[in-house]
Design an enzyme around this catalytic site. Structure first.
Site, mmCIF file in Angstrom:
data_model
loop_
_atom_site.group_PDB
_atom_site.id
_atom_site.type_symbol
_atom_site.label_atom_id
_atom_site.label_comp_id
_atom_site.label_asym_id
_atom_site.label_seq_id
_atom_site.Cartn_x
_atom_site.Cartn_y
_atom_site.Cartn_z
ATOM 1 N N SER A 121 64.826 -69.027 44.630
ATOM 2 C CA SER A 121 63.656 -68.909 45.179
ATOM 3 C C SER A 121 63.157 -70.026 45.765
ATOM 4 C CB SER A 121 62.513 -68.450 44.157
ATOM 5 O OG SER A 121 62.695 -67.334 43.196
ATOM 6 N N HIS A 142 68.357 -64.539 49.922
ATOM 7 C CA HIS A 142 67.504 -64.862 49.038
ATOM 8 C C HIS A 142 66.456 -63.324 48.953
ATOM 9 C CE1 HIS A 142 62.976 -66.210 47.938
ATOM 10 N NE2 HIS A 142 63.463 -65.660 46.677
ATOM 11 N N GLU A 154 65.480 -63.331 52.815
ATOM 12 C CA GLU A 154 65.345 -64.688 53.447
ATOM 13 C C GLU A 154 66.869 -65.332 53.396
ATOM 14 O OE1 GLU A 154 62.922 -67.229 51.071
ATOM 15 O OE2 GLU A 154 61.704 -67.685 53.077
ATOM 16 N N ASN A 192 58.037 -68.176 49.414
ATOM 17 C CA ASN A 192 57.158 -68.606 48.298
ATOM 18 C C ASN A 192 56.585 -70.220 48.453
ATOM 19 O OD1 ASN A 192 58.243 -66.932 46.317
ATOM 20 N ND2 ASN A 192 60.284 -67.912 46.213
HETATM 21 C C1 LIG Z 1 59.562 -64.900 43.681
HETATM 22 C C2 LIG Z 1 60.837 -64.901 44.883
HETATM 23 O O1 LIG Z 1 61.468 -65.668 44.995
HETATM 24 C C3 LIG Z 1 60.160 -64.063 45.889
HETATM 25 C C4 LIG Z 1 59.582 -62.762 45.633
HETATM 26 O O2 LIG Z 1 60.302 -61.618 45.177
HETATM 27 S S1 LIG Z 1 57.835 -62.708 45.500
HETATM 28 C C5 LIG Z 1 57.506 -61.124 45.155
HETATM 29 C C6 LIG Z 1 57.730 -60.188 46.374
HETATM 30 N N1 LIG Z 1 57.178 -58.834 45.770
HETATM 31 C C7 LIG Z 1 55.866 -58.296 45.884
HETATM 32 O O3 LIG Z 1 54.970 -58.963 46.408
HETATM 33 C C8 LIG Z 1 55.746 -56.932 45.232
HETATM 34 C C9 LIG Z 1 54.263 -56.755 45.316
HETATM 35 N N2 LIG Z 1 54.154 -55.313 44.580
HETATM 36 C C10 LIG Z 1 54.532 -54.251 45.502
HETATM 37 O O4 LIG Z 1 55.012 -54.033 46.529
HETATM 38 C C11 LIG Z 1 54.302 -52.830 44.692
HETATM 39 O O5 LIG Z 1 53.564 -53.240 43.668
HETATM 40 C C12 LIG Z 1 55.508 -52.163 44.188
HETATM 41 C C13 LIG Z 1 56.528 -51.779 45.296
HETATM 42 C C14 LIG Z 1 56.353 -53.211 43.251
HETATM 43 C C15 LIG Z 1 55.383 -50.830 43.352
HETATM 44 O O6 LIG Z 1 54.422 -49.997 44.101
HETATM 45 P P1 LIG Z 1 53.309 -49.179 43.787
HETATM 46 O O7 LIG Z 1 52.854 -48.284 44.844
HETATM 47 O O8 LIG Z 1 52.062 -49.899 43.071
HETATM 48 O O9 LIG Z 1 53.945 -48.354 42.570
HETATM 49 P P2 LIG Z 1 54.794 -47.040 42.788
HETATM 50 O O10 LIG Z 1 54.320 -46.044 43.386
HETATM 51 O O11 LIG Z 1 55.497 -46.946 41.331
HETATM 52 O O12 LIG Z 1 56.230 -47.586 43.337
HETATM 53 C C16 LIG Z 1 56.579 -47.631 44.926
HETATM 54 C C17 LIG Z 1 57.860 -47.412 44.937
HETATM 55 O O13 LIG Z 1 58.494 -48.493 44.291
HETATM 56 C C18 LIG Z 1 59.662 -48.119 43.296
HETATM 57 N N3 LIG Z 1 59.329 -49.295 42.102
HETATM 58 C C19 LIG Z 1 58.203 -49.673 41.540
HETATM 59 N N4 LIG Z 1 58.329 -50.657 40.785
HETATM 60 C C20 LIG Z 1 59.984 -50.683 40.993
HETATM 61 C C21 LIG Z 1 60.669 -51.789 40.286
HETATM 62 N N5 LIG Z 1 60.181 -52.683 39.260
HETATM 63 N N6 LIG Z 1 61.987 -51.685 40.493
HETATM 64 C C22 LIG Z 1 62.569 -50.697 41.394
HETATM 65 N N7 LIG Z 1 61.899 -49.953 42.113
HETATM 66 C C23 LIG Z 1 60.438 -49.950 41.824
HETATM 67 C C24 LIG Z 1 58.915 -47.042 42.764
HETATM 68 O O14 LIG Z 1 60.113 -46.269 42.110
HETATM 69 C C25 LIG Z 1 58.658 -46.511 44.178
HETATM 70 O O15 LIG Z 1 59.724 -46.151 44.876
HETATM 71 P P3 LIG Z 1 59.663 -44.543 45.431
HETATM 72 O O16 LIG Z 1 58.953 -44.657 46.710
HETATM 73 O O17 LIG Z 1 61.384 -44.410 45.686
HETATM 74 O O18 LIG Z 1 59.176 -43.327 44.448
HETATM 75 N N1 LIG Z 2 61.825 -62.697 39.619
HETATM 76 C C1 LIG Z 2 61.752 -62.630 41.103
HETATM 77 O O1 LIG Z 2 60.605 -61.995 41.282
HETATM 78 C C2 LIG Z 2 62.366 -63.394 41.789
HETATM 79 C C3 LIG Z 2 63.505 -64.375 41.434
HETATM 80 N N2 LIG Z 2 64.271 -64.960 42.374
HETATM 81 C C4 LIG Z 2 65.296 -66.004 41.888
HETATM 82 O O2 LIG Z 2 66.300 -64.973 41.499
HETATM 83 C C5 LIG Z 2 67.136 -65.965 40.048
HETATM 84 C C6 LIG Z 2 66.902 -64.891 39.099
HETATM 85 O O3 LIG Z 2 65.569 -64.524 38.927
HETATM 86 P P1 LIG Z 2 65.275 -63.282 37.571
HETATM 87 O O4 LIG Z 2 66.234 -62.298 38.000
HETATM 88 O O5 LIG Z 2 63.966 -63.158 37.808
HETATM 89 O O6 LIG Z 2 65.539 -64.341 36.316
HETATM 90 P P2 LIG Z 2 65.952 -63.294 34.860
HETATM 91 O O7 LIG Z 2 65.310 -64.262 33.739
HETATM 92 O O8 LIG Z 2 65.376 -62.188 35.136
HETATM 93 O O9 LIG Z 2 67.460 -63.353 35.149
HETATM 94 C C7 LIG Z 2 68.361 -64.558 34.908
HETATM 95 C C8 LIG Z 2 69.603 -64.213 34.299
HETATM 96 O O10 LIG Z 2 70.444 -64.849 34.448
HETATM 97 C C9 LIG Z 2 71.230 -65.057 32.972
HETATM 98 N N3 LIG Z 2 71.631 -66.344 32.834
HETATM 99 C C10 LIG Z 2 71.211 -67.369 32.415
HETATM 100 N N4 LIG Z 2 72.338 -68.540 32.388
HETATM 101 C C11 LIG Z 2 73.242 -67.783 33.016
HETATM 102 C C12 LIG Z 2 74.885 -68.379 33.244
HETATM 103 N N5 LIG Z 2 74.863 -69.688 32.899
HETATM 104 N N6 LIG Z 2 75.558 -67.373 33.701
HETATM 105 C C13 LIG Z 2 75.260 -66.103 34.044
HETATM 106 N N7 LIG Z 2 73.737 -65.772 33.881
HETATM 107 C C14 LIG Z 2 73.087 -66.491 33.329
HETATM 108 C C15 LIG Z 2 69.943 -64.931 32.130
HETATM 109 O O11 LIG Z 2 70.561 -64.683 30.731
HETATM 110 P P3 LIG Z 2 69.566 -65.099 29.547
HETATM 111 O O12 LIG Z 2 68.289 -64.238 29.528
HETATM 112 O O13 LIG Z 2 70.532 -64.849 28.424
HETATM 113 O O14 LIG Z 2 69.317 -66.438 29.901
HETATM 114 C C16 LIG Z 2 69.474 -63.580 32.818
HETATM 115 O O15 LIG Z 2 70.145 -62.442 32.592
HETATM 116 C C17 LIG Z 2 66.443 -66.978 39.980
HETATM 117 O O16 LIG Z 2 67.049 -68.063 40.993
HETATM 118 C C18 LIG Z 2 64.943 -66.700 40.707
HETATM 119 O O17 LIG Z 2 64.344 -67.913 41.456
HETATM 120 C C19 LIG Z 2 64.378 -64.570 43.621
HETATM 121 C C20 LIG Z 2 63.463 -63.550 44.017
HETATM 122 C C21 LIG Z 2 62.419 -63.006 43.478
#
Ligand SMILES: CC(=O)CC(=O)SCCNC(=O)CCNC(=O)[C@H](O)C(C)(C)COP(=O)(O)OP(=O)(O)OC[C@H]1O[C@@H](n2cnc3c(N)ncnc32)[C@H](O)[C@@H]1OP(=O)(O)O
Ligand SMILES: NC(=O)C1=CN([C@@H]2O[C@H](COP(=O)(O)OP(=O)(O)OC[C@H]3O[C@@H](n4cnc5c(N)ncnc54)[C@H](OP(=O)(O)O)[C@@H]3O)[C@@H](O)[C@H]2O)C=CC1
Length: 293
Positions: A121, A142, A154, A192
């Site tokens: 991330s 990403h 990304e 992010n």
């Molecule tokens: C942290 C990082 O490094 C980067 C990041 O990812 S930052 C986070 C970016 N993501 C976001 O901002 C997500 C924001 N949330 C959303 O877009 C929506 O809440 C959501 C798409 C997650 C759910 O949508 P919703 O309208 O609230 O719920 P819902 O109608 O049940 O779901 C819409 C669709 O998404 C799917 N969905 C919902 N949650 C899901 C999940 N956890 N996994 C897979 N599919 C999912 C549903 O199945 C549905 O798909 P269909 O159209 O095929 O039925």
């Molecule tokens: N969460 C999010 O919304 C997003 C996350 N990311 C990035 O994706 C990556 C994964 O995030 P996320 O899936 O949320 O994390 P989770 O904590 O859900 O999953 C991480 C996984 O990696 C496993 N793991 C830990 N150590 C090792 C290892 N040495 N070898 C193989 N697997 C290992 C963990 O196992 P265990 O649980 O046993 O430690 C766990 O199953 C991170 O870099 C995160 O920043 C990117 C976009 C969105």
């Protein structure tokens, strides 16, 4: 060295690794999903099955699509099984030491021409690349959460990433029917860099008593048309991941505006990591999510 990507390895069977395996298999790629423990791999496979079930229920895919895609995914806890992969995407915990250790373990088993990517991330691609034996064939790919739904990927090149690596990544992402945005290699990239300070500010809003969990999430869902409130989204991402990203921003940009909110630190210290731990800003263990403060 031209890279034609046909086979994929995914390291880390958590929410992101499982999501990447899901979309790659549906797009026709052969996928190996690796994690360190059998139960993690099994949990990842179950997550994929459930997620494809959602798409089946909404007629986004057919039974045949689902069956064929699932047949293209195999799980493993043996890193040597990644030796035949054209592209390996690391999606393990957002911890630089964990990622570097993985690369040290995996690289000796990869084909010389294999590409290695990270779903990080926030962490420096250039620095992570330096922990591999192939910085010219390493980059950030990403995905966004949830991977089957979010259109964006990304792409982030390290200072050593070669053009054909970048080109191969663009072809791969296009095959997944995703849209790319390209970020330069600076802390937390684009998404992010903007999103997490907003989430951190929402946590400060709660910490300072300006609003409650409910009032803050309602405010942003109805006031800014966000699909999820920022605290709900933090729980969805994982509070450990949110904290890691804020620490990368704070350390990397040396600006106090990125200091993680003490309340976020406290929740992570308590193990209240959000949805994946059953509890974060909401408690998910009952019928409906209930605010935890
Ligand atoms: C942290 C990082 O490094 C980067 C990041 O990812 S930052 C986070 C970016 N993501 C976001 O901002 C997500 C924001 N949330 C959303 O877009 C929506 O809440 C959501 C798409 C997650 C759910 O949508 P919703 O309208 O609230 O719920 P819902 O109608 O049940 O779901 C819409 C669709 O998404 C799917 N969905 C919902 N949650 C899901 C999940 N956890 N996994 C897979 N599919 C999912 C549903 O199945 C549905 O798909 P269909 O159209 O095929 O039925
Ligand atoms: N969460 C999010 O919304 C997003 C996350 N990311 C990035 O994706 C990556 C994964 O995030 P996320 O899936 O949320 O994390 P989770 O904590 O859900 O999953 C991480 C996984 O990696 C496993 N793991 C830990 N150590 C090792 C290892 N040495 N070898 C193989 N697997 C290992 C963990 O196992 P265990 O649980 O046993 O430690 C766990 O199953 C991170 O870099 C995160 O920043 C990117 C976009 C969105």
């Amino acid at each position: 060295m031209k890279t034609e990507i046909r086979t994929i390895g995914v390291i880390g069977a958590g929410q992101m690794g499982a999501g990447i395996a899901h979309v790659a298999a549906l797009a026709g790629f052969d996928v190996k999903l690796y994690d360190i423990a059998e139960d993690r791999v099994a949990a990842g496979m179950q997550r994929i099955e459930k997620s494809m079930g959602r798409q089946l229920a909404s007629e986004k895919i057919t039974e045949a699509d689902k069956a064929e895609a699932l047949s293209r995914i195999s799980g493993t806890t043996d890193v040597k099984d990644l030796g035949d992969r054209d592209l390996v995407i690391e999606a393990a915990t957002e911890d630089e030491a964990v990622k570097r250790k993985i690369y040290r373990e995996v690289c000796p088993h990869l084909k010389p021409e294999a590409m290695l990517a990270t779903n990080t991330s926030s962490i420096s691609i250039t620095r992570l690349a330096a922990a591999t034996d192939r910085p010219e064939r390493f980059m950030g790919i990403h995905f966004m959460n949830p991977v089957p739904v979010m259109k964006l990927v990304e792409l982030v090149r390290g200072i050593a990433t070669e053009e054909e690596t970048f080109d191969a990544a663009k072809v791969f992402v296009a095959a997944l029917d995703k849209t790319i945005t390209v970020s330069e290699d600076f802390p937390a990239f684009i998404v992010n860099r903007i999103l997490l300070p907003m989430i951190n500010e929402a946590i400060y809003t709660l910490y300072e008593g300006v609003g409650s969990v409910t009032s803050i999430d309602t405010a942003m869902k109805l006031g800014a048309n966000h699909p999820m409130g920022p605290l709900q989204l933090a729980d969805f991402i994982g509070l450990d991941t949110c904290l890691s990203i804020m620490q990368v921003l704070h350390d990397g940009l040396a600006d106090s505006k990125y200091r993680p909110c003490p309340l976020l630190v406290k929740y992570v210290e308590a193990g209240w990591l959000g949805r994946k731990a059953g509890r974060g800003f909401y408690d998910y263990r009952g019928e409906e999510p209930v605010p935890t403060r």
